[in-house]
Scaffold this active site. Structure first.
Site, PDB file in Angstrom:
ATOM      1  N   HIS A   1      -7.330  -6.037   0.237  1.00  0.00           N
ATOM      2  CA  HIS A   1      -6.357  -5.245   0.174  1.00  0.00           C
ATOM      3  C   HIS A   1      -5.212  -5.756   1.034  1.00  0.00           C
ATOM      4  O   HIS A   1      -3.652  -5.518   0.676  1.00  0.00           O
ATOM      5  CB  HIS A   1      -6.620  -3.731   0.725  1.00  0.00           C
ATOM      6  CG  HIS A   1      -5.348  -2.980   0.381  1.00  0.00           C
ATOM      7  ND1 HIS A   1      -4.773  -2.286  -0.653  1.00  0.00           N
ATOM      8  CD2 HIS A   1      -5.119  -1.919   1.422  1.00  0.00           C
ATOM      9  CE1 HIS A   1      -3.851  -1.480  -0.466  1.00  0.00           C
ATOM     10  NE2 HIS A   1      -4.030  -1.219   0.892  1.00  0.00           N
TER      11      HIS A   1
ATOM     12  N   SER B   1       0.782  -0.941  -0.118  1.00  0.00           N
ATOM     13  CA  SER B   1       0.139   0.064  -0.101  1.00  0.00           C
ATOM     14  C   SER B   1       0.832   1.362  -0.031  1.00  0.00           C
ATOM     15  O   SER B   1       1.685   1.424  -0.779  1.00  0.00           O
ATOM     16  CB  SER B   1      -1.038   0.021   1.163  1.00  0.00           C
ATOM     17  OG  SER B   1      -2.002   0.647   0.996  1.00  0.00           O
TER      18      SER B   1
END
Length: 289
Positions: free
Chosen positions: A259, A111
């Site tokens: 994610h 991320s």
């Protein structure tokens, strides 16, 4: 086209715009830990995280690599500063590598950490042996986390006597217990008083920049993007922005993950990263560019 990995039916979903905010202050000293010996691999966590986040991967890597776990600025036990952009965070990392006398490293980031890894490779390609970007593209995203920043900032820690109380207070605005537990790792208790290790003021002020794209430029080394099959962080429309910056691109998709793919299916994630690093560590030792 890019390669892919799936657990079930193969599905390649990949990959817009923005300008990086240029740095206005000097590099910071970063908190770090080192384990293992061999080619150097730097692990970079995401927003609100710390150097513990990728330790599951690191524990496997450190059998064959020198693993450097890093807290990004304004996170964990690293220094705090008002300014925070990708150029600054890449410069922080470069300063750390100079301190450690490491001329070049492999970079793995999730991320926000993936964006920092890409920024570093684009700015300092000679110091970047390879890059793994976990579920992130080099593009500008919609700023999705203001509610989290607002919730953390509005929590009156002077009235909190336990982590359970903090969790109950955050539950009023953050439904997911997993997200709350992740965020509450940032609470520090010192002489009976809780405080945040995060620099929340700086994160709030710089969040639009952190949601933005990495710098333009080009990195000709190998880069692996690993996508969570159920995540919307890597999409087909991001491919042009990736191709503009990177030429030796691989893509793997782990189906059934969001994610947080490294936490949801760590064995598969770790195996993909280790295979990629093994390949490019071999070419590095053989002098293949």
């Amino acid at each position: 086209m890019m390669g892919y990995y799936t657990e079930a039916k193969p599905r390649v979903q990949i990959f817009t715009e923005y300008e990086v905010v240029m740095s206005q202050s000097s590099s910071l000293d970063l908190n770090y830990e080192i384990q293992g010996n061999g080619p150097a691999v730097v692990l970079l966590h995401g927003l609100f995280g710390d150097l513990d986040n990728l330790k599951g991967l690191g524990r496997e890597l450190q059998q064959d690599y020198q693993v450097i776990y890093v807290d990004l600025r304004n996170h964990g036990d690293s220094a705090h500063a008002e300014h925070m952009d990708f150029a600054l965070m890449a410069a922080d990392l470069r300063q750390l590598l100079t301190k450690l006398e490491l001329p070049a490293v492999h970079l793995v980031g999730h991320s926000l950490g993936g964006k920092v890894a890409m920024e570093f490779a684009l700015r300092y390609p000679q110091q970047s042996l390879s890059v793994v970007a976990a579920d992130i593209a080099p593009v500008a995203y919609e700023a999705k986390h203001h509610h989290i920043l607002d919730a953390l900032s509005s929590l009156d820690l002077s009235t909190i006597s336990s982590r359970k109380e903090a969790d109950q207070a955050l539950a009023k605005t953050i439904d997911s217990i997993g997200v709350r537990q992740f965020l509450l790792k940032n609470l520090r208790l010192d002489e009976g008083q809780f405080s945040w290790r995060l620099n929340l003021a700086a994160l709030q002020h710089n969040y639009p920049t952190l949601a933005g794209a990495v710098t333009d430029g080009h990195y000709s080394g190998p880069i692996l993007f690993i996508k969570g099959g159920a995540s919307d962080y890597l999409l087909a429309q991001h491919e042009a922005a990736i191709r503009q910056r990177f030429s030796r691109v691989e893509l793997k998709v782990i189906e059934g993950t969001g994610h947080w793919l490294h936490a949801e299916k760590p064995q598969i994630f770790n195996r993909l990263v280790m295979a990629f690093l093994a390949q490019h560590s071999r070419t590095e030792r053989l002098g293949v560019v």
